[in-house]
Design a protein around this motif. Structure first.
Motif, PDB file in Angstrom:
ATOM      1  N   LEU A 237       5.285  17.216  14.727  1.00 46.91           N
ATOM      2  CA  LEU A 237       5.867  16.682  15.960  1.00 46.91           C
ATOM      3  C   LEU A 237       4.873  16.605  17.112  1.00 46.91           C
ATOM      4  N   TYR A 238       3.688  17.184  16.954  1.00 45.91           N
ATOM      5  CA  TYR A 238       2.706  17.248  18.040  1.00 45.91           C
ATOM      6  C   TYR A 238       1.674  16.131  17.916  1.00 45.91           C
ATOM      7  N   ALA A 239       1.334  15.515  19.051  1.00 45.91           N
ATOM      8  CA  ALA A 239       0.239  14.551  19.111  1.00 45.91           C
ATOM      9  C   ALA A 239      -1.077  15.300  18.913  1.00 45.91           C
ATOM     10  N   ASP A 240      -2.104  14.595  18.481  1.00 47.03           N
ATOM     11  CA  ASP A 240      -3.413  15.222  18.258  1.00 47.03           C
ATOM     12  C   ASP A 240      -3.952  15.897  19.514  1.00 47.03           C
ATOM     13  N   ASP A 241      -3.671  15.319  20.681  1.00 51.61           N
ATOM     14  CA  ASP A 241      -4.192  15.849  21.946  1.00 51.61           C
ATOM     15  C   ASP A 241      -3.162  16.668  22.721  1.00 51.61           C
ATOM     16  N   ALA A 242      -2.162  17.200  22.030  1.00 50.53           N
ATOM     17  CA  ALA A 242      -1.092  17.962  22.682  1.00 50.53           C
ATOM     18  C   ALA A 242      -1.627  19.226  23.350  1.00 50.53           C
ATOM     19  N   GLU A 243      -0.885  19.673  24.353  1.00 49.52           N
ATOM     20  CA  GLU A 243      -1.212  20.906  25.068  1.00 49.52           C
ATOM     21  C   GLU A 243       0.067  21.716  25.239  1.00 49.52           C
TER      22      GLU A 243
END
Length: 121
Positions: free
Chosen positions: A29-35
Motif C-alpha cells: 500500500l506504500y509508494a516507493d517514496d512514502a514517509e
C-alpha cells in the motif's frame, strides 16, 4: 470524452495487511517514496521518529509483525486523497496498543502517514 479516475485506496488490502501475520501485504500500500512520522512516548511530537521510503518502512513493519501479537483494523475513513484509520493490537501477555493514523494518498498509494500510538504500561 471519457475520464479516468485515479486508483482508489484499497481498504480491503489495508484490513488484510493489518490483520495478517506478515508485513508484505501492508507494504504493497506504500509508494516507493512514502514517509511515516511516528509519535509516541519515546518519539514525542517535537522529535518524531521518521521513516523514509519503502526499505525503512519494511524494516519497521517486519519488526512489528515478528512480535507475538494480534492486530485489528477498527475503522477506516477515506475521503479523496486522504484517509484515517484506527488499529488496535494486543501482545500475548495482554498489553494493548492503540494507533491512529492519518494518511495522504497518491494514485491509491500511501505517500505520507502520521501515526500516533499509545500502549499499556
Amino acid at each position: 470524452m471519457a475520464t479516468t479516475a485515479s486508483p482508489a485506496f484499497d481498504t480491503d488490502t489495508l484490513r488484510r495487511g493489518i490483520e495478517g501475520h506478515t508485513s508484505s501485504t501492508l507494504l504493497t500500500l506504500y509508494a516507493d517514496d512514502a514517509e511515516i512520522r511516528i509519535v509516541d512516548r519515546d518519539a514525542q511530537p517535537s522529535h518524531p521518529k521518521v521513516l523514509h521510503g519503502r526499505d525503512e518502512i519494511r524494516a519497521m513493519l517486519d519488526d512489528v509483525y515478528s512480535r507475538d501479537m494480534t492486530h485489528r483494523l477498527e475503522t477506516c475513513v477515506v475521503q479523496g486523497d486522504h484517509a484515517a484509520f484506527v488499529e488496535s493490537c494486543q501482545y500475548s501477555d495482554g498489553i494493548r496498543v492503540l494507533a491512529e493514523s492519518m494518511i495522504s494518498l497518491r494514485d491509491g498509494k500511501i505517500t505520507e502517514q502520521i501515526m500516533i500510538q499509545a500502549w499499556d504500561e
